[in-house]
Design an enzyme around this catalytic site. Structure first.
Site, PDB file in Angstrom:
ATOM      1  N   SER A  80       0.858  -1.179   0.000  1.00 55.13           N
ATOM      2  CA  SER A  80       0.000   0.000   0.000  1.00 55.13           C
ATOM      3  C   SER A  80       0.894   1.229   0.000  1.00 55.13           C
ATOM      4  CB  SER A  80      -0.887   0.004   1.252  1.00 55.13           C
ATOM      5  OG  SER A  80      -1.511   1.269   1.435  1.00 55.13           O
ATOM      6  N   TYR A 128      -1.845  -0.672  10.525  1.00 54.98           N
ATOM      7  CA  TYR A 128      -1.926  -1.044   9.111  1.00 54.98           C
ATOM      8  C   TYR A 128      -0.619  -0.674   8.408  1.00 54.98           C
ATOM      9  CZ  TYR A 128      -3.584  -1.272   4.281  1.00 54.98           C
ATOM     10  OH  TYR A 128      -3.728  -1.572   2.948  1.00 54.98           O
TER      11      TYR A 128
END
Length: 300
Positions: A143, A156
């Protein structure tokens, strides 16, 4: 009936979002795709979508957080692909939003099991067959958050940072065996991850971070309106088609801009801009003078 190994790809988390579009993209490009699903119901949904798109896909059941389930899925994939897939696309993952202070150890363990340990486990399982054949490719879906941190999504980012680090190590360790490892770093695209983020986050009544709930709610609402992750699926295909793939494939203007800013601007400035953007944090103490110098002024 087994398919040729040279064009076979195992894609995890293939029943929605990036995984689903990747399966369809690779199937249309002529790859023999095996997608994983966590349940029979999800598997049927994937097969039905593939039939509507005119794409041939095979499905194996796999819970990425369960080592025995992973072993069974890899063994079944080996039967379908003449000894094992030529490529592995590690897409399965999930969010863990909220202030670092308010997230307990058990939730963190579950999160890292899915986002870090599971993809590395699956890579370990397929590497021996790749090495025996002298070629292979591992694509880890990371990501933009793997290189850019924001408040309230710290775990995350931590999981994606770690995935990027281990991918760099694997790339160097495996290159001598003809196995390439690369990362895809999407920005914000439509995905079920945003809905799961809302479900995962449950601030307590005494939270000292009231802005966190509003931020996650905005992420969830905006996630519905984001564009579909077709560019991410195409980036995965480029990873597989390139003779010498890049180490990293950022996807989306926000990923490119965020990564560039994080690597080239002063940290005090990027901290300020990110906190200001989400309206969740005060300006870091002692930073106002630096901000005036860097920005040529200060917003009131």
């Amino acid at each position: 009936m087994a398919v040729s190994r040279g064009r076979s790809v195992l894609v995890t988390g293939a029943t929605s979002g990036i995984g689903l579009l990747t399966v369809l993209e690779l199937g249309r490009a002529g790859y023999q795709v095996v997608g994983t699903a966590r349940s029979g119901e999800k598997a049927e949904g994937l097969l039905a979508r593939a039939r509507r798109e005119g794409v041939e896909v095979r499905v194996v059941l796999c819970d990425a957080t369960d080592p025995l389930s992973c072993e069974a899925a890899v063994a079944e994939t080996a039967k379908l692909t003449d000894g094992g897939p030529w490529a592995l696309v590690n897409n399965a993952g999930g969010p863990l939003p909220g202030p670092v202070e308010e997230i307990g150890d058990e939730a963190v363990r579950r999160h890292l099991e899915l986002n870090l340990i599971a993809p590395v486990r699956l890579a370990r399982m397929v590497i021996p067959a790749m090495r025996a054949c002298g070629s292979g490719r591992i694509v880890n879906i990371s990501s933009g958050s793997g290189r850019v941190n924001f408040p309230f999504v710290g775990w995350y980012s931590a999981g994606k940072h770690a995935l990027e680090s281990i991918s760099d190590t694997l790339r160097m360790e495996l290159r001598g065996f003809g196995i390439e490892v690369c990362l895809v770093e999407p920005g914000r695209f439509a995905s079920s991850i945003w809905g799961r983020a809302q479900e995962e986050f449950s601030p307590g009544p005494a939270t000292v971070y009231p802005a966190a709930a509003g931020l996650i709610r905005r992420y969830t609402e905006q996630g519905i309106r984001l564009r579909q992750p077709f560019p991410v699926a195409r980036a995965v295909r480029r990873c597989l088609e390139a003779r010498r793939p890049w180490a990293r494939y950022p996807v989306g203007w926000d990923a490119w801009v965020g990564i560039y800013a994080e690597e080239h601007l002063p940290r005090v400035l990027t901290d300020y801009l990110k906190c200001m953007a989400i309206g969740a944090c005060p300006v870091p103490p002692g930073s106002r003078g630096v901000l005036r110098f860097v920005t040529g002024g200060e917003k009131k």
